[in-house]
Design an enzyme around this catalytic site. Structure first.
Site, PDB file in Angstrom:
ATOM      1  N   ASP A  13       0.848  -1.186   0.000  1.00 39.65           N
ATOM      2  CA  ASP A  13       0.000   0.000   0.000  1.00 39.65           C
ATOM      3  C   ASP A  13       0.887   1.241   0.000  1.00 39.65           C
ATOM      4  OD1 ASP A  13      -2.495   1.483   0.419  1.00 39.65           O
ATOM      5  OD2 ASP A  13      -1.705   1.831   2.432  1.00 39.65           O
ATOM      6  N   ASP A  15      -0.455   5.179   0.725  1.00 39.98           N
ATOM      7  CA  ASP A  15      -0.818   6.197   1.710  1.00 39.98           C
ATOM      8  C   ASP A  15      -0.925   5.569   3.095  1.00 39.98           C
ATOM      9  OD1 ASP A  15      -1.056   8.411  -0.074  1.00 39.98           O
ATOM     10  OD2 ASP A  15      -2.944   7.576  -0.784  1.00 39.98           O
ATOM     11  N   ASP A 212      -1.757  -0.224   5.969  1.00 40.78           N
ATOM     12  CA  ASP A 212      -2.014   0.421   7.262  1.00 40.78           C
ATOM     13  C   ASP A 212      -3.477   0.366   7.680  1.00 40.78           C
ATOM     14  OD1 ASP A 212      -2.623   2.359   5.107  1.00 40.78           O
ATOM     15  OD2 ASP A 212      -3.086   3.686   6.773  1.00 40.78           O
TER      16      ASP A 212
END
Length: 275
Positions: A13, A15, A212
């Site tokens: 991922d 961001d 996240d």
């Protein structure tokens, strides 16, 4: 054995995992450089439909991460490929240039609020930081006229310096609440984007999804039967992990955990929730 050595394919991922807005997350670039030295194949996977792969690669380069555009798979690309495979001809789009360009490259006519108002096959919703009430109204009207509602992703927020900002899911929620329709979502945690990312790596061997967010990265991995590493540099917290029905395989403070042997208390087993 380093964690990365257990997985020939890593889906990373962006961001909240590698960057926060335009700011690099400390240690992320060094961790990714180390992963490459171990020989794992990488795909950078993002629900963000506002950047084309070339732009994402340049964005990562500014954060100290070397990435080939061919390693970047976005929800805009996955959405365009999915709709083109269904022979969709026209779309009313709430979204920025990268999403529109991806749809047009797939042979789909893109319309907006300034178009002639004729009916379209689908309404596509992505993050659009310049959207207006008029745009949302036309989207709702098109759905009520029979257009299928499709979203690049349903993230209600995304991390920025100082907190979080409204995401594509926040715009989508307006249209769903107005029309009573539920969108088909292409991005994480749904399979299309993650499967496209594995295909971009060439596949082969176990996959580790790294991100996240419990609700997108981890949930997507769980849905496909893949392992996941949740890093606590973005949206989800350790407290949320403890309460979550979606359980990551590993939890770590940063991406640096990829280069070390995971400590026993960092491993989250299916039969044991973290203490």
């Amino acid at each position: 054995m380093a964690l990365v050595d257990r997985y020939p394919v890593l889906l990373l991922d962006l961001d909240g995992t590698i960057v926060r807005g335009d700011e690099p997350i400390p240690g992320a670039a060094e961790a990714i450089a180390g992963v490459r030295e171990h020989g794992s194949r990488i795909a950078f996977v993002t629900n963000n439909a506002t950047r084309a792969p070339d732009d994402v690669a340049r964005h990562l380069a500014r954060a100290g991460v070397q990435a080939d555009p061919a390693e970047v798979v976005t929800s805009a690309i996955a959405t365009a490929e999915t709709l083109a495979a269904r022979a969709v001809r026209s779309a009313y789009v709430i979204g920025e240039t990268a999403l529109r360009a991806s749809l047009q490259a797939a042979g789909i006519e893109v319309r907006d609020a300034s178009s002639d108002g004729s009916a379209v096959d689908v309404v596509v919703v992505g993050l659009d930081r310049d959207t207006t009430y008029a745009d949302l109204r036309v989207a709702a009207e098109q759905v009520q006229r029979g257009a299928t509602l499709v979203a690049t992703n349903s993230d209600t927020s995304y991390p920025v310096p100082g907190g979080v900002a409204p995401g594509a899911g926040a715009l989508l929620a307006v249209i769903e609440a107005t029309t009573g329709s539920r969108a088909e979502v292409i991005g994480k945690p749904h399979p299309a984007l993650l499967e496209a990312a594995v295909a971009a790596t060439g596949g082969g061997g176990p996959v580790l999804v790294v991100g996240d967010r419990l609700d997108t990265d981890v949930a997507g991995a769980v849905g496909l039967g893949w392992d996941s590493l949740l890093v606590l540099t973005g949206v989800s917290t350790q407290e949320e992990v403890r309460a979550s029905p979606v359980i990551p395989t590993y939890v770590a403070q940063t991406l640096g955990a990829l280069l070390s042997d995971p400590e026993p208390d960092r491993v989250v087993r299916p039969d044991r929730r973290p203490a």
